[in-house]
Scaffold this motif. Structure first.
Motif, PDB file in Angstrom:
ATOM      1  N   LEU A 191       0.803  -1.216   0.000  1.00 55.06           N
ATOM      2  CA  LEU A 191       0.000   0.000   0.000  1.00 55.06           C
ATOM      3  C   LEU A 191       0.838   1.270   0.000  1.00 55.06           C
ATOM      4  N   THR A 192       2.135   1.144  -0.141  1.00 57.36           N
ATOM      5  CA  THR A 192       3.024   2.306  -0.153  1.00 57.36           C
ATOM      6  C   THR A 192       4.060   2.154  -1.262  1.00 57.36           C
ATOM      7  N   SER A 193       4.813   3.217  -1.443  1.00 55.25           N
ATOM      8  CA  SER A 193       5.963   3.203  -2.348  1.00 55.25           C
ATOM      9  C   SER A 193       7.204   3.577  -1.553  1.00 55.25           C
ATOM     10  N   PRO A 194       8.387   3.071  -1.954  1.00 53.19           N
ATOM     11  CA  PRO A 194       9.610   3.428  -1.215  1.00 53.19           C
ATOM     12  C   PRO A 194       9.756   4.935  -1.054  1.00 53.19           C
ATOM     13  N   GLY A 195      10.069   5.363   0.148  1.00 53.35           N
ATOM     14  CA  GLY A 195      10.219   6.783   0.435  1.00 53.35           C
ATOM     15  C   GLY A 195       8.986   7.410   1.050  1.00 53.35           C
ATOM     16  N   ASP A 196       7.855   6.684   1.013  1.00 51.83           N
ATOM     17  CA  ASP A 196       6.643   7.216   1.646  1.00 51.83           C
ATOM     18  C   ASP A 196       6.834   7.317   3.151  1.00 51.83           C
ATOM     19  N   ASN A 197       6.079   8.210   3.763  1.00 46.67           N
ATOM     20  CA  ASN A 197       6.109   8.376   5.210  1.00 46.67           C
ATOM     21  C   ASN A 197       4.948   7.623   5.863  1.00 46.67           C
ATOM     22  N   VAL A 198       5.265   6.933   6.927  1.00 50.79           N
ATOM     23  CA  VAL A 198       4.259   6.210   7.701  1.00 50.79           C
ATOM     24  C   VAL A 198       4.254   6.786   9.113  1.00 50.79           C
ATOM     25  N   CYS A 199       3.076   7.080   9.627  1.00 47.22           N
ATOM     26  CA  CYS A 199       2.947   7.632  10.967  1.00 47.22           C
ATOM     27  C   CYS A 199       2.917   6.497  11.988  1.00 47.22           C
ATOM     28  N   ILE A 200       3.775   6.577  12.982  1.00 49.93           N
ATOM     29  CA  ILE A 200       3.824   5.568  14.036  1.00 49.93           C
ATOM     30  C   ILE A 200       3.882   6.248  15.398  1.00 49.93           C
ATOM     31  N   GLU A 201       3.640   5.479  16.431  1.00 50.33           N
ATOM     32  CA  GLU A 201       3.697   6.005  17.789  1.00 50.33           C
ATOM     33  C   GLU A 201       5.150   6.144  18.248  1.00 50.33           C
ATOM     34  N   PRO A 202       5.422   6.998  19.219  1.00 46.39           N
ATOM     35  CA  PRO A 202       6.809   7.189  19.682  1.00 46.39           C
ATOM     36  C   PRO A 202       7.440   5.910  20.196  1.00 46.39           C
ATOM     37  N   LEU A 203       6.619   5.019  20.730  1.00 44.89           N
ATOM     38  CA  LEU A 203       7.080   3.732  21.222  1.00 44.89           C
ATOM     39  C   LEU A 203       6.219   2.643  20.596  1.00 44.89           C
ATOM     40  N   SER A 204       6.873   1.621  20.061  1.00 47.45           N
ATOM     41  CA  SER A 204       6.139   0.487  19.504  1.00 47.45           C
ATOM     42  C   SER A 204       7.063  -0.720  19.481  1.00 47.45           C
ATOM     43  N   TYR A 205       6.503  -1.895  19.309  1.00 48.13           N
ATOM     44  CA  TYR A 205       7.364  -3.067  19.337  1.00 48.13           C
ATOM     45  C   TYR A 205       8.247  -3.074  18.091  1.00 48.13           C
ATOM     46  N   ARG A 244       0.632   8.839   4.843  1.00 47.36           N
ATOM     47  CA  ARG A 244      -0.396   8.113   4.096  1.00 47.36           C
ATOM     48  C   ARG A 244      -1.022   7.019   4.945  1.00 47.36           C
ATOM     49  N   ILE A 245      -0.250   6.517   5.910  1.00 47.34           N
ATOM     50  CA  ILE A 245      -0.702   5.394   6.732  1.00 47.34           C
ATOM     51  C   ILE A 245      -0.362   5.668   8.188  1.00 47.34           C
ATOM     52  N   LEU A 246      -1.255   5.279   9.076  1.00 43.86           N
ATOM     53  CA  LEU A 246      -1.011   5.298  10.516  1.00 43.86           C
ATOM     54  C   LEU A 246      -0.977   3.854  11.003  1.00 43.86           C
ATOM     55  N   VAL A 247       0.097   3.471  11.693  1.00 45.60           N
ATOM     56  CA  VAL A 247       0.185   2.145  12.309  1.00 45.60           C
ATOM     57  C   VAL A 247       0.065   2.319  13.814  1.00 45.60           C
ATOM     58  N   THR A 248      -0.868   1.606  14.417  1.00 43.67           N
ATOM     59  CA  THR A 248      -1.119   1.794  15.841  1.00 43.67           C
ATOM     60  C   THR A 248      -1.508   0.491  16.506  1.00 43.67           C
ATOM     61  N   THR A 249      -1.266   0.415  17.810  1.00 38.84           N
ATOM     62  CA  THR A 249      -1.793  -0.656  18.654  1.00 38.84           C
ATOM     63  C   THR A 249      -2.683   0.024  19.680  1.00 38.84           C
ATOM     64  N   ALA A 250      -3.989  -0.129  19.508  1.00 39.97           N
ATOM     65  CA  ALA A 250      -4.934   0.632  20.326  1.00 39.97           C
ATOM     66  C   ALA A 250      -5.356  -0.103  21.590  1.00 39.97           C
ATOM     67  N   THR A 251      -5.088  -1.394  21.669  1.00 40.36           N
ATOM     68  CA  THR A 251      -5.511  -2.192  22.826  1.00 40.36           C
ATOM     69  C   THR A 251      -4.315  -2.935  23.403  1.00 40.36           C
ATOM     70  N   GLY A 252      -4.065  -2.741  24.703  1.00 40.17           N
ATOM     71  CA  GLY A 252      -2.937  -3.417  25.341  1.00 40.17           C
ATOM     72  C   GLY A 252      -1.626  -3.076  24.677  1.00 40.17           C
ATOM     73  N   HIS A 253      -1.400  -1.799  24.450  1.00 44.07           N
ATOM     74  CA  HIS A 253      -0.249  -1.346  23.663  1.00 44.07           C
ATOM     75  C   HIS A 253       1.065  -1.911  24.187  1.00 44.07           C
ATOM     76  N   ASN A 254       1.878  -2.359  23.254  1.00 43.13           N
ATOM     77  CA  ASN A 254       3.220  -2.840  23.563  1.00 43.13           C
ATOM     78  C   ASN A 254       4.229  -1.783  23.121  1.00 43.13           C
ATOM     79  N   PRO A 255       4.925  -1.107  24.072  1.00 45.72           N
ATOM     80  CA  PRO A 255       5.127  -1.513  25.454  1.00 45.72           C
ATOM     81  C   PRO A 255       4.347  -0.716  26.512  1.00 45.72           C
ATOM     82  N   THR A 256       3.635   0.347  26.155  1.00 45.68           N
ATOM     83  CA  THR A 256       3.169   1.309  27.162  1.00 45.68           C
ATOM     84  C   THR A 256       1.940   0.863  27.950  1.00 45.68           C
ATOM     85  N   CYS A 257       1.273  -0.224  27.518  1.00 42.11           N
ATOM     86  CA  CYS A 257       0.102  -0.780  28.216  1.00 42.11           C
ATOM     87  C   CYS A 257      -1.176   0.037  28.019  1.00 42.11           C
TER      88      CYS A 257
END
Length: 474
Positions: A191-205, A244-257
């Motif tokens: 769903l992306t092309s090389p060089g695209d930006n993906v939004c992520i949380e400050p902490l993630s696995y 273009r994309i947000l990657v998130t863990t919304a339940t039981g976040h690893n590592p922040t809980c």
């Protein structure tokens, strides 16, 4: 040519300096300008030569370390990894840790680093399921190629592994994957092309950053608070058109809980729809939170991908997962799986389908894990509260902020000496200022609660004597 002269001559004048500087360091390591064991220049000197901020150079060094190209040693500096060690210990424990674990019993060396969920039924269940699969699999299953789109009857059965709000969806929204990690990588690569930006949380696995790196993608971190992603920060990034994309863990976040409440999910989902940003939700721990709000794929079915797998629920060896997405995206995901491995192993899918048929077990097993998690949470709080700055616990792990009297790196090393493996917070950091005073403890990894208690006694001793060697006490 030295690395300082290299970055002085080729330092970027404009654009994303962090990305260009990291590329310069990577090339210097691969081409031998920076040799194995060589010490990198101090951050301030490197930043001065590159004409960038100290924060930018710190981010470069942190990213190089997270990719296994360099190793930071407390009090000594940052050094280029030996070639045989490059890339090691990025997601999985180091070979030394694995070897130590395999040679000792559960109490002799205690692994609180890998976020596994020990259970008494997993091994027996997978043996039963594989036997059933071998007996029931037809010749068509055993001897025929299939594609990544999957079998409708298998998709119907695999709905048992989805939250209640997604169990009535159509087959066109379901793709069976090789697990949640495979689902993340497949979605990002298709769903992306090389060089695209993906939004992520400050902490993630670390698996998320590994997938981004493999797909040639850049990341931008969004600010978070005690409810998850901050809407204002996310909206700012959306308006700037940088993601273009947000990657998130919304339940039981690893590592922040953190488990993001429904109101916050709705805010984030509405913003994502408005600015055409696709949400990828990793819900590998979701089965432990039946009370959690509905996932994004249920709230915003046309703008979200839901990913889960059986690694935490049953056993890590069962590399099977489920992705839920809009039909036009499931087609792309299926094509991605076909391109990678042609098909998900029919034998493993058949085994997973057999397990899906044991509905009573799928109801009872999470309840057992939750009861154990509650017990271990109270034990962890009792043992460490008052010794740490903050302590957040969910049903698989604990996220600890250490007091300023002891650094995370020092804590990890001293715990290792005492026979306990823990994960430093910076291993989960996606920017230069997150997780540096934190530790993650996998409280559900030991098979016995008494083993966790032994480990906590050792960690408590380290916290009680921050300037002393305590390993002789054990």
């Amino acid at each position: 040519m030295t690395i300082l002269s290299l970055i002085s001559e080729q330092a970027p004048i404009e654009g994303q300096k962090y990305v260009q500087l990291e590329t310069l360091f990577q090339q210097a390591i691969s081409e031998g300008t920076l040799e194995p064991g060589e010490k990198l220049p101090p951050l301030r000197i490197a930043a001065w030569n590159a004409k960038c901020s100290l924060g930018t150079m710190s981010r470069v060094y942190t990213s190089l370390e997270r990719k296994g190209l360099v190793v930071a040693e407390v009090g000594r500096g940052t050094f280029v990894q030996e070639k045989s060690k490059i890339g090691a210990d990025i997601i999985l424990p180091s070979p030394r840790t694995i070897e130590a674990t395999s040679k000792s019993n559960d109490v002799g060396y205690i692994d609180l680093g890998m976020n596994a969920i020990a259970n008494d039924w997993g091994e027996n269940l997978i043996r039963w399921a594989l036997k059933r699969a071998a007996e029931k699999a037809s010749s068509l299953t055993l001897m025929t190629y299939r594609d990544g789109f999957g079998d409708p009857s298998q998709k119907l059965a695999m709905r048992q592994f989805l939250p209640a709000s997604l169990q009535d969806i159509s087959n066109e929204r379901i793709v069976i994957t090789h697990g949640a990690q495979n689902g993340i990588f497949t979605a990002l690569s298709r769903l992306t092309s090389p060089g695209d930006n993906v939004c992520i949380e400050p902490l993630s696995y670390p698996g998320i950053s590994a997938a981004l790196s493999q797909a040639g993608l850049s990341s931008i971190t969004v600010k978070t608070d005690d409810q998850g992603i901050c809407p204002k920060s996310f909206e700012k990034l959306c308006i700037e058109g940088r993601i273009r994309i947000l990657v998130t863990t919304a339940t039981g976040h690893n590592p922040t809980c953190i488990t993001t409440p429904l109101s916050r999910r709705n805010e984030i989902g509405i913003l994502a729809e408005r600015h055409n940003v696709l949400i990828i939700e990793d819900d590998i721990y979701g089965y432990l939170y039946p009370e959690a709000p509905a996932p994004y794929a249920s709230l915003f079915p046309n703008n979200a991908i839901y990913l889960t797998g059986l690694a935490k629920r049953i056993t890590p060896s069962l590399r099977i997962g489920v992705a839920v997405a809009p039909p036009h995206i499931t087609m792309l995901l299926a094509q991605g799986i076909t391109a990678q491995t042609w098909m998900v192993s029919p034998i493993l899918v058949t085994a997973a389908v057999e397990i899906a048929g044991r509905r009573d077990d799928l109801t009872n097993m999470p309840q057992t894990v939750k009861a154990q998690a509650d017990q271990r949470s109270e034990l962890t709080k009792t043992m460490l509260r008052g010794k740490v700055k903050s302590l957040d616990i969910c049903r698989s792990h604990a996220w600890i902020e250490l007091p300023e009297t002891i650094s995370a790196e020092n804590f990890v090393k001293r715990a290792e000496i005492c026979g306990v493996h823990v994960m430093a917070g910076h291993r989960f950091a996606n920017n230069s200022h997150s997780g540096h005073q934190n530790i993650r403890l996998s409280i559900m990894a030991p098979k016995q609660t008494s083993t966790l208690e032994t480990a906590l006694h050792k960690l408590k001793a380290i916290l009680s004597t921050p300037n002393e060697d305590v390993y002789e006490m054990f």
